[in-house]
Scaffold this motif. Structure first.
Motif, PDB file in Angstrom:
ATOM      1  N   GLY A 260      53.946  45.331  40.294  1.00 33.92           N
ATOM      2  CA  GLY A 260      53.615  46.770  40.253  1.00 33.92           C
ATOM      3  C   GLY A 260      52.674  47.137  41.135  1.00 33.92           C
ATOM      4  O   GLY A 260      53.075  47.970  42.279  1.00 33.92           O
ATOM      5  N   ALA A 279      52.355  35.411  48.373  1.00 28.98           N
ATOM      6  CA  ALA A 279      52.977  34.492  47.470  1.00 28.98           C
ATOM      7  C   ALA A 279      53.579  35.312  46.112  1.00 28.98           C
ATOM      8  O   ALA A 279      52.886  36.123  45.567  1.00 28.98           O
ATOM      9  CB  ALA A 279      52.054  33.371  47.115  1.00 28.98           C
ATOM     10  N   GLY A 325      57.095  31.375  46.159  1.00 24.18           N
ATOM     11  CA  GLY A 325      56.516  30.154  45.444  1.00 24.18           C
ATOM     12  C   GLY A 325      55.242  30.522  45.054  1.00 24.18           C
ATOM     13  O   GLY A 325      54.705  31.762  44.802  1.00 24.18           O
ATOM     14  N   VAL A 327      51.239  30.524  44.677  1.00 24.04           N
ATOM     15  CA  VAL A 327      50.096  30.764  45.495  1.00 24.04           C
ATOM     16  C   VAL A 327      49.332  29.698  45.808  1.00 24.04           C
ATOM     17  O   VAL A 327      48.638  29.383  46.842  1.00 24.04           O
ATOM     18  CB  VAL A 327      49.340  32.099  45.074  1.00 24.04           C
ATOM     19  CG1 VAL A 327      48.741  31.962  43.789  1.00 24.04           C
ATOM     20  CG2 VAL A 327      48.334  32.513  46.332  1.00 24.04           C
ATOM     21  N   CYS A 350      45.984  38.578  36.262  1.00 24.92           N
ATOM     22  CA  CYS A 350      44.878  37.759  35.345  1.00 24.92           C
ATOM     23  C   CYS A 350      44.398  38.332  34.236  1.00 24.92           C
ATOM     24  O   CYS A 350      43.537  37.707  33.503  1.00 24.92           O
ATOM     25  CB  CYS A 350      43.877  36.996  36.459  1.00 24.92           C
ATOM     26  SG  CYS A 350      44.500  35.853  37.264  1.00 24.92           S
ATOM     27  N   HIS A 351      44.289  39.633  34.108  1.00 27.62           N
ATOM     28  CA  HIS A 351      43.888  40.423  33.035  1.00 27.62           C
ATOM     29  C   HIS A 351      44.771  40.067  31.835  1.00 27.62           C
ATOM     30  O   HIS A 351      44.276  40.405  30.579  1.00 27.62           O
ATOM     31  CB  HIS A 351      44.020  41.807  33.277  1.00 27.62           C
ATOM     32  CG  HIS A 351      45.514  42.589  33.174  1.00 27.62           C
ATOM     33  ND1 HIS A 351      46.454  42.464  34.178  1.00 27.62           N
ATOM     34  CD2 HIS A 351      46.149  42.822  32.229  1.00 27.62           C
ATOM     35  CE1 HIS A 351      47.301  43.090  34.032  1.00 27.62           C
ATOM     36  NE2 HIS A 351      47.353  43.270  32.855  1.00 27.62           N
TER      37      HIS A 351
HETATM   38  N1  LIG Z   1      46.333  46.873  43.691  1.00 30.58           N
HETATM   39  C1  LIG Z   1      45.242  47.302  43.134  1.00 30.58           C
HETATM   40  O1  LIG Z   1      44.614  48.137  43.849  1.00 30.58           O
HETATM   41  C2  LIG Z   1      44.590  46.751  41.903  1.00 30.58           C
HETATM   42  C3  LIG Z   1      43.706  47.203  41.584  1.00 30.58           C
HETATM   43  C4  LIG Z   1      42.800  46.707  40.614  1.00 30.58           C
HETATM   44  C5  LIG Z   1      43.437  45.767  39.831  1.00 30.58           C
HETATM   45  N2  LIG Z   1      44.754  45.173  40.125  1.00 30.58           N
HETATM   46  C6  LIG Z   1      45.248  44.114  39.241  1.00 30.58           C
HETATM   47  O2  LIG Z   1      46.077  43.349  40.054  1.00 30.58           O
HETATM   48  C7  LIG Z   1      47.095  42.690  39.049  1.00 30.58           C
HETATM   49  C8  LIG Z   1      48.304  42.702  39.607  1.00 30.58           C
HETATM   50  O3  LIG Z   1      49.029  44.026  39.054  1.00 30.58           O
HETATM   51  P1  LIG Z   1      50.296  44.320  39.232  1.00 30.58           P
HETATM   52  O4  LIG Z   1      50.524  45.649  38.776  1.00 30.58           O
HETATM   53  O5  LIG Z   1      50.949  43.829  40.373  1.00 30.58           O
HETATM   54  O6  LIG Z   1      50.928  43.388  38.146  1.00 30.58           O
HETATM   55  P2  LIG Z   1      52.110  42.507  38.114  1.00 30.58           P
HETATM   56  O7  LIG Z   1      52.062  41.764  36.836  1.00 30.58           O
HETATM   57  O8  LIG Z   1      53.343  43.485  38.167  1.00 30.58           O
HETATM   58  O9  LIG Z   1      52.465  41.492  39.459  1.00 30.58           O
HETATM   59  C9  LIG Z   1      51.667  40.261  39.372  1.00 30.58           C
HETATM   60  C10 LIG Z   1      52.662  39.140  40.124  1.00 30.58           C
HETATM   61  O10 LIG Z   1      51.878  38.105  40.493  1.00 30.58           O
HETATM   62  C11 LIG Z   1      53.160  37.080  40.166  1.00 30.58           C
HETATM   63  N3  LIG Z   1      52.485  35.829  39.923  1.00 30.58           N
HETATM   64  C12 LIG Z   1      51.933  35.484  38.692  1.00 30.58           C
HETATM   65  N4  LIG Z   1      51.348  34.170  39.110  1.00 30.58           N
HETATM   66  C13 LIG Z   1      51.681  33.960  40.454  1.00 30.58           C
HETATM   67  C14 LIG Z   1      51.485  32.615  40.972  1.00 30.58           C
HETATM   68  N5  LIG Z   1      50.650  31.602  40.710  1.00 30.58           N
HETATM   69  N6  LIG Z   1      51.835  32.668  42.175  1.00 30.58           N
HETATM   70  C15 LIG Z   1      52.488  33.641  42.859  1.00 30.58           C
HETATM   71  N7  LIG Z   1      52.727  35.050  42.052  1.00 30.58           N
HETATM   72  C16 LIG Z   1      52.377  34.915  40.995  1.00 30.58           C
HETATM   73  C17 LIG Z   1      53.881  37.719  38.893  1.00 30.58           C
HETATM   74  O11 LIG Z   1      55.304  37.037  39.139  1.00 30.58           O
HETATM   75  C18 LIG Z   1      53.950  39.362  39.573  1.00 30.58           C
HETATM   76  O12 LIG Z   1      54.958  39.506  40.294  1.00 30.58           O
HETATM   77  C19 LIG Z   1      46.531  43.295  37.676  1.00 30.58           C
HETATM   78  O13 LIG Z   1      45.613  42.372  37.020  1.00 30.58           O
HETATM   79  C20 LIG Z   1      46.125  44.728  38.069  1.00 30.58           C
HETATM   80  O14 LIG Z   1      45.083  44.980  37.093  1.00 30.58           O
HETATM   81  C21 LIG Z   1      45.445  45.655  41.302  1.00 30.58           C
END
Ligand SMILES: NC(=O)c1ccc[n+]([C@@H]2O[C@H](COP(=O)([O-])OP(=O)(O)OC[C@H]3O[C@@H](n4cnc5c(N)ncnc54)[C@H](O)[C@@H]3O)[C@@H](O)[C@H]2O)c1
Length: 681
Positions: A260, A279, A325, A327, A350-351
């Motif tokens: 997202g 990744a 794959g 990370v 990770c949240h």
């Molecule tokens: N982008 C920003 O500005 C921002 C700001 C604050 C916090 N965050 C944090 O970033 C995190 C991600 O948000 P999101 O909306 O993208 O969540 P999401 O769950 O939609 O996306 C995370 C992605 O990581 C992938 N993933 C999980 N483990 C993996 C691994 N070991 N190797 C490779 N890929 C892996 C998942 O398949 C998933 O698509 C959340 O914890 C969010 O709160 C993002």
């Protein structure tokens, strides 16, 4: 004696008035992502409670049929979503003219809710999850219908109260009051932890709203591209010595996540003219970003990913490469082959690290989903082992000169929870922070939030492309690119926004701005609505902002006066916005860093062209931002002190901020050292 007939007769907003017969069991469209089953842990007694809770929305005539169906959902999905009530087909945030309500705000909010559930926008649309693995608009489809019905009936004298997705009711207020007040996931202190919250969610009494999902202000990954672009640019300038007027040309950024919010990373590195490798374990998410053009190519081979990256760096070409794959495998390769990475981060979820947010090394995404479903006992150990390895690899790269930063996803905290106490500055617990900095602590806090720059956003509710183009131009005219380098970056951003094809879902835009910048743009837009140049506009922001969020692991990571563990600011911001008549105010627990780790709030303001709204803009928008700047200033953050001094001058006679006197470090240290030495004698 109370019976269901009496109850039905006492309500004019109820499900049976929306559905004359039970809708058909839905067919799930192939290719639309589904939320993983949330592990079912309720006791038999709590399971009964969950069923009775869900049946509160259902007229008695359907109880016999729906009770087993709801039970099945609970046992297999871990939650009761009421799938049967999801409107068939593709939900979309349509033009405001297509919605009904007794007030414009009621129509505007329906556009926003539907946009948050759009197949193209939402992460798991069937489970009402908009983004961030668990961030839901509301808990179930019964709530969705009731909220919409309330919004249709809502008038200027009422306020609708939504508690964790549940429409509690609409109550008399005043035209100068919010039309909707939302809370999500708030827990009483001693129960404010993931276990108690998970139980509350499973029994249907709490919703994880993330930030803008439950606050109905999500605008697709664009909302985050601008912040990511600014973070990467400024990380490069601050840590790699790139001059303030240059970008990331020739530099390599490695990270993970194309979900997202994380899905914004590819686009952001491209706009900043650098090269990125991202990744991602879930191929469907890579496909989405490829279709959008937010990543340019995909490979399963680390060697190929780094080869292409190096070529692009040499040719000074921007490029976003998706590595399909884990990370950790990608970083193993980089460490073993001595590859130079300039900037490194991580955006797995990770949240929610044990709920599917972080995929362990050595298993596929499908296997991870199956382990989650079956509640495999070893899953947590696998996650922990991968996190520990991940940390070792980051350390190795950092020792070779890579700048690593936590992207506000609780990564460092998750590593600590996995048993690595050396990740804490004090080697014991996170109270003094971690050995690596978070992006807010190091970059976004001092360079943006302390000045009040934050993720201001708007949605052109007409749905018209030309309205968005007009607002882009008008916003650009409000920015002086010569004032600060931040203004120049924002100017470039909005100038190129249309060219960068950022829109997914409604015609929305994000633009980082400071307090006065936001106010001036809002006034300009409202004037344009008044003159009939554009249709109505919904203004808002991410909760992830200067004043909106208290979170020591993220937004307030650069607050160093000890108040980083308090949540007064976010509550004041929310209450202050309500007092100043924002159209919608929202207050949530959790956000991007998990239950108990943040309190965050946001607002929505519908620009209808009226003078009433001009007054709200003048009163509420400076408060929304400057309350946060004032708190940061009080914590002795230098740039905020400077911004507050300017503000006190500019608003003399109206607003006034208390600014801290600065004590001499040496005087305090000597005094305390002597006192402690004396005590030992
Ligand atoms: N982008 C920003 O500005 C921002 C700001 C604050 C916090 N965050 C944090 O970033 C995190 C991600 O948000 P999101 O909306 O993208 O969540 P999401 O769950 O939609 O996306 C995370 C992605 O990581 C992938 N993933 C999980 N483990 C993996 C691994 N070991 N190797 C490779 N890929 C892996 C998942 O398949 C998933 O698509 C959340 O914890 C969010 O709160 C993002």
């Amino acid at each position: 004696m109370i019976d269901n007939q009496k109850i039905a007769n006492a309500m004019t907003i109820k499900l049976e008035d929306i559905f004359d017969k039970l809708p058909a069991v839905p067919k799930f469209v192939d290719g639309i992502r589904r939320a993983p089953a949330r592990h079912f842990t309720l006791s038999p007694k709590d399971t009964q409670l969950a069923l009775k809770n869900a049946l509160r929305y259902i007229p008695q005539k359907w109880h016999q049929q729906l009770a087993p169906e709801f039970l099945e959902e609970l046992l297999t999905r871990g939650r009761i979503y009421g799938y049967r009530f999801r409107p068939a087909g593709h939900i979309k945030g349509r033009s405001i003219d297509d919605y009904r309500s007794a007030c414009i705000e009621g129509r505007a909010f329906q556009v926003m809710i539907d946009n948050n559930l759009d197949f193209d926008v939402a992460l798991y649309p069937y489970e009402l999850v908009t983004y961030g693995e668990t961030g839901q608009v509301c808990q179930n489809w019964m709530q969705y219908h009731l909220i919409k019905k309330y919004l249709e009936r809502l008038n200027r004298e009422q306020t609708l109260v939504v508690a964790s997705g549940h429409p509690l009711g609409s109550f008399t207020s005043a035209p100068q009051a919010p039309r909707v007040i939302i809370t999500n996931g708030l827990m009483v202190g001693c129960f404010d932890d993931p276990q108690n919250w998970s139980r509350a969610a499973a029994i249907g009494v709490s919703n994880y709203g993330q930030m803008t999902a439950g606050g109905w202000m999500y605008i697709g990954p664009q909302g985050i591209v601008h912040g990511t672009y600014s973070t990467l640019l400024n990380a490069g300038r601050d840590k790699l010595g790139i001059p303030a007027d240059q970008d990331l040309t020739g530099r390599l950024f490695v990270t993970s996540g194309l979900g997202g919010m994380s899905g914004a990373q590819g686009k952001a590195i491209e706009i900043a003219n650098g090269v990125g490798i991202i990744a991602e374990v879930d191929y469907s998410r890579i496909e989405t970003r490829l279709e959008q053009g937010w990543v340019n190519r995909v490979t399963e081979e680390p060697a190929e990913a780094f080869k292409v990256a190096t070529q692009c760096q040499r040719q000074k070409k921007s490029m976003a490469i998706a590595f399909y794959g884990n990370v950790v495998d990608l970083l193993e390769y980089a460490v073993n082959h001595n590859i130079k990475i300039d900037l490194l981060s991580d955006q797995t979820s990770c949240h929610a690290v044990y709920d599917g947010g972080y995929c362990p090394q050595g298993i596929s995404f499908a296997e991870r989903t199956e382990l989650l479903r079956s509640g495999h006992a070893g899953f947590k150990e696998m996650v922990d082992a991968t996190l520990r390895r991940h940390y070792e690899l980051i350390k190795a790269l950092a020792d070779r000169g890579t700048y690593f930063f936590d992207y506000g996803n609780s990564f460092l905290k998750a590593v600590f929870d996995a048993g690595v106490s050396e990740i804490c500055k004090n080697g014991r617990d996170p109270i003094d922070g971690f050995v690596f900095q978070s992006y807010v602590e190091d970059i976004m806090g001092p360079i943006l939030f302390d000045y009040g720059y934050g993720p201001f956003r708007w949605v052109c509710l007409s749905g018209k492309e030309e309205d968005l183009a007009k607002t882009d131009r008008a916003a650009m005219e409000c920015i002086d690119p010569q004032r600060r380098f931040q203004d120049r970056d924002n100017y470039v951003w909005i100038r190129d926004a249309a060219k960068n094809r950022l829109v997914v879902g409604t015609k929305a835009r994000i633009l980082y701005q400071d307090a006065m910048g936001r106010m001036n743009i809002a006034l300009k837009f409202n004037e344009m609505v008044r003159n009939g140049q554009i249709g109505p506009v919904m203004l808002g922001r991410d909760h992830h902002d200067t004043g909106g969020t208290d979170s020591p692991f993220r937004e307030t990571a650069n607050i160093k006066d000890g108040s980083n563990i308090t949540a007064d600011m976010a509550i004041h911001c929310y209450a202050g916005n309500a007092a100043r008549a924002m159209s919608l105010v929202a207050l949530h627990n959790g956000g991007g860093v998990g239950i108990g780790n943040a309190i965050n709030g946001g607002f929505g303001l519908v620009l209808d062209g009226s003078e009433r709204v001009d007054a709200v803009i003048r009163r509420a928008i400076p408060w929304d931002v400057m309350g946060g700047v004032a708190r940061r200033a009080w914590a002795r953050n230098e740039n905020s002190i400077d911004t507050s001094i300017q503000y006190n001058k500019m608003r003399a006679g109206s607003d006034h901020i208390t600014i801290p006197y600065l004590a001499d470090d040496k005087m305090v240290t000597d005094l305390v050292t002597k006192a402690f030495n004396d005590m030992k004698k």
